[in-house]
Design an enzyme around this catalytic site. Structure first.
Site, PDB file in Angstrom:
ATOM      1  N   ASN A   1      39.472  43.271  38.779  1.00 11.92           N
ATOM      2  CA  ASN A   1      39.314  44.701  39.056  1.00 11.92           C
ATOM      3  C   ASN A   1      40.181  45.221  40.190  1.00 11.92           C
ATOM      4  O   ASN A   1      39.730  46.047  40.997  1.00 11.92           O
ATOM      5  CB  ASN A   1      37.847  45.019  39.368  1.00 11.92           C
ATOM      6  CG  ASN A   1      36.935  44.689  38.209  1.00 11.92           C
ATOM      7  OD1 ASN A   1      36.169  43.740  38.299  1.00 11.92           O
ATOM      8  ND2 ASN A   1      37.005  45.451  37.135  1.00 11.92           N
TER       9      ASN A   1
ATOM     10  N   ARG B   1      36.143  38.053  44.888  1.00  9.60           N
ATOM     11  CA  ARG B   1      36.026  37.371  43.607  1.00  9.60           C
ATOM     12  C   ARG B   1      37.386  36.872  43.131  1.00  9.60           C
ATOM     13  O   ARG B   1      37.493  35.793  42.552  1.00  9.60           O
ATOM     14  CB  ARG B   1      35.417  38.293  42.538  1.00  9.60           C
ATOM     15  CG  ARG B   1      33.983  38.695  42.794  1.00  9.60           C
ATOM     16  CD  ARG B   1      33.280  39.196  41.537  1.00  9.60           C
ATOM     17  NE  ARG B   1      34.153  39.834  40.587  1.00  9.60           N
ATOM     18  CZ  ARG B   1      34.514  41.115  40.607  1.00  9.60           C
ATOM     19  NH1 ARG B   1      34.091  41.910  41.573  1.00  9.60           N
ATOM     20  NH2 ARG B   1      35.308  41.607  39.676  1.00  9.60           N
TER      21      ARG B   1
ATOM     22  N   SER C   1      33.023  45.576  37.850  1.00 11.95           N
ATOM     23  CA  SER C   1      33.457  44.195  37.995  1.00 11.95           C
ATOM     24  C   SER C   1      33.570  43.493  36.656  1.00 11.95           C
ATOM     25  O   SER C   1      32.708  43.628  35.794  1.00 11.95           O
ATOM     26  CB  SER C   1      32.493  43.416  38.903  1.00 11.95           C
ATOM     27  OG  SER C   1      31.191  43.454  38.402  1.00 11.95           O
ATOM     28  N   CYS C   2      34.668  42.781  36.486  1.00 10.38           N
ATOM     29  CA  CYS C   2      34.883  41.810  35.416  1.00 10.38           C
ATOM     30  C   CYS C   2      35.842  40.782  35.978  1.00 10.38           C
ATOM     31  O   CYS C   2      36.523  41.042  36.982  1.00 10.38           O
ATOM     32  CB  CYS C   2      35.497  42.452  34.171  1.00 10.38           C
ATOM     33  SG  CYS C   2      34.354  43.392  33.135  1.00 10.38           S
ATOM     34  N   ASP C   3      35.916  39.637  35.337  1.00 12.80           N
ATOM     35  CA  ASP C   3      36.854  38.604  35.770  1.00 12.80           C
ATOM     36  C   ASP C   3      37.480  37.949  34.557  1.00 12.80           C
ATOM     37  O   ASP C   3      36.772  37.549  33.620  1.00 12.80           O
ATOM     38  CB  ASP C   3      36.139  37.549  36.624  1.00 12.80           C
ATOM     39  CG  ASP C   3      35.578  38.135  37.912  1.00 12.80           C
ATOM     40  OD1 ASP C   3      36.348  38.302  38.866  1.00 12.80           O
ATOM     41  OD2 ASP C   3      34.371  38.444  37.944  1.00 12.80           O
TER      42      ASP C   3
END
Length: 423
Positions: free
Chosen positions: A193, A245, A11-13
């Site tokens: 992601n 997300r 996960s990253c945003d």
């Protein structure tokens, strides 16, 4: 081949707001880097350079041909590798990358990491579009691959990138050497992601559609939706969480100032501020890129985990800019576990001085009286507010801001003051 289990960290945003979506005449870029909990990110300044013809450049795993000139960059990077999770260059280009898995298999062997591609693009591209083309050219020549974490068990993925400059942004999504890109000249956009480019493709690999047709993923006629064609037919559980997300990030992007971007990165309810088992947000970045080329770009970096308990500190390319030693991790030369084969058989302590102080302070907040923790958080917010006041002063024609010769040392000064707050 490295596979992804349902509990694999992924996960990253990334976020960008391009006028008129942003409330100010500037492009606003932001990213949370979500990585293994104990991984240290350092903030590294690399000055511009000139290089001899025929020079070679060692990246994390492989060498590539060097170019004659490279731009000055500031990088937030896992301290064991060469590339970066996010960063900016002296021309106001910002890039963040994210892990993604597609129908195209992840290759065995070592090549360029997505984080290497990010740094190479910042060093070589003077606009977001130029940087995007740097990445696609390197992908074609060298490919992407290699373990993306400091662990003897390989963990590999493909990459998506969000690139921004003073005038526009680009989303670049890859599947092996194949790619699609989308230009954003107005409005807000986020990545979480997963493939997100549909039929609105601004540029693409010349073999993208023929490959999809040969694999039986697309019929070869009419509507072509990149995300639909190249996404995995059965998504792991964590990829479903990425969808949530992505939706939450899209809603939160309706807030339109730099402070609001920081608030988005601190949002725990949505999972954007990650804290899940062995995985957390290890560093964060927000950049304000004014449309007016006479105004400096301001890049806020934490260099510490959990933005809800960290300080966004302003970095500006300018006279006197230099490496802040408190956010630089120790090095281990040829004995580094990433350099010795087989890789990652031992562990070393990569914590830099600010990281150590921050961790001690968080420990005190958890064990001592609540009042002490509240006082520390107030000091953090007051320091961050001072950095934002510098930004607003620069946007208001320099009113009440440090003189130009002091802007380059601003980040160092804020790091020193944050360090003092933890003692």
């Amino acid at each position: 081949m490295a596979s992804m289990s349902p509990d694999t960290p992924c996960s990253c945003d990334c976020f960008v707001s391009v006028p008129p979506a942003s409330a100010i005449p500037a492009v606003i870029f932001a990213k949370n880097s979500d990585r293994p909990r104990d991984e240290v990110q350092e903030v590294v300044f690399v000055p511009a350079g000139t290089h001899a013809p025929g020079s070679r450049l060692q990246c994390t795993y492989i060498e590539v041909d060097q170019v004659p000139k490279t731009h000055a960059v500031v990088l937030s990077r896992p301290s064991w590798l060469w590339g970066a999770e996010m960063g900016a260059n002296e021309h106001g280009v910002c890039i963040g990358n994210e892990a993604v898995w597609t129908r195209e298999p992840v290759r065995d062997g070592e090549a360029l990491l997505g984080m290497d591609l990010l740094r190479l693009a910042l060093e070589r591209g003077s606009t977001a579009q130029e940087a995007m083309l740097v990445i696609t050219g390197l992908l074609e020549r060298y490919g992407q691959g290699g373990s993306c974490r400091e662990d003897p068990v390989p963990f590999s993925y493909h990459n998506t990138f969000l690139l921004a400059d003073r005038t526009e942004a680009w989303v670049l999504e890859t599947a092996g050497r194949l790619w699609a890109a989308q230009r954003i000249q107005a409005g807000a956009r986020n990545l979480s992601n997963q493939l997100s480019i549909g039929a609105d493709i601004s540029a693409e690999h010349p073999e993208l559609r023929s490959h999809a047709r040969a694999q039986g993923w697309w019929g070869g006629q009419g509507y072509f939706d990149f995300a639909q064609v190249f996404s995995l037919s059965q998504q792991p559980v964590r990829m479903e969480a990425a969808k949530a997300r992505f939706r939450a990030g899209h809603e939160l992007l309706q807030q339109r100032r730099a402070e609001a971007m920081m608030d988005i990165l601190r949002d725990k309810d949505s999972g954007i501020c990650m804290d899940s088992g062995g995985f957390c947000t290890t560093a964060s970045m927000v950049s304000v890129l004014p449309r007016d080329p006479t105004q400096p770009c301001v890049h806020f970096l934490t260099a510490t985990p959990d933005p809800s308990r960290s300080v966004f500190k302003p970095f500006i390319f300018g006279a006197g800019v230099a490496q802040a030693p408190q956010v630089l991790s120790p090095t281990f030369g040829a004995q580094d576990p990433v350099r010795t084969l087989p890789r990652f058989q031992t562990q070393v302590d990569r914590r830099h001085a600010l990281y150590r102080g921050h961790q001690v302070a968080l420990g005190r907040m958890a064990t001592e009286q609540q009042a002490w923790g509240q006082q520390l958080q107030q000091k953090q917010r007051d320091l961050e507010r001072e950095g934002l006041e510098v930004l607003w002063g620069l946007l208001a024609a320099g009113e009440g801001t440090p003189p130009p010769q002091q802007l380059g040392s601003l980040f160092q000064a804020f790091v020193e003051r944050e360090s003092q707050a933890y003692t």
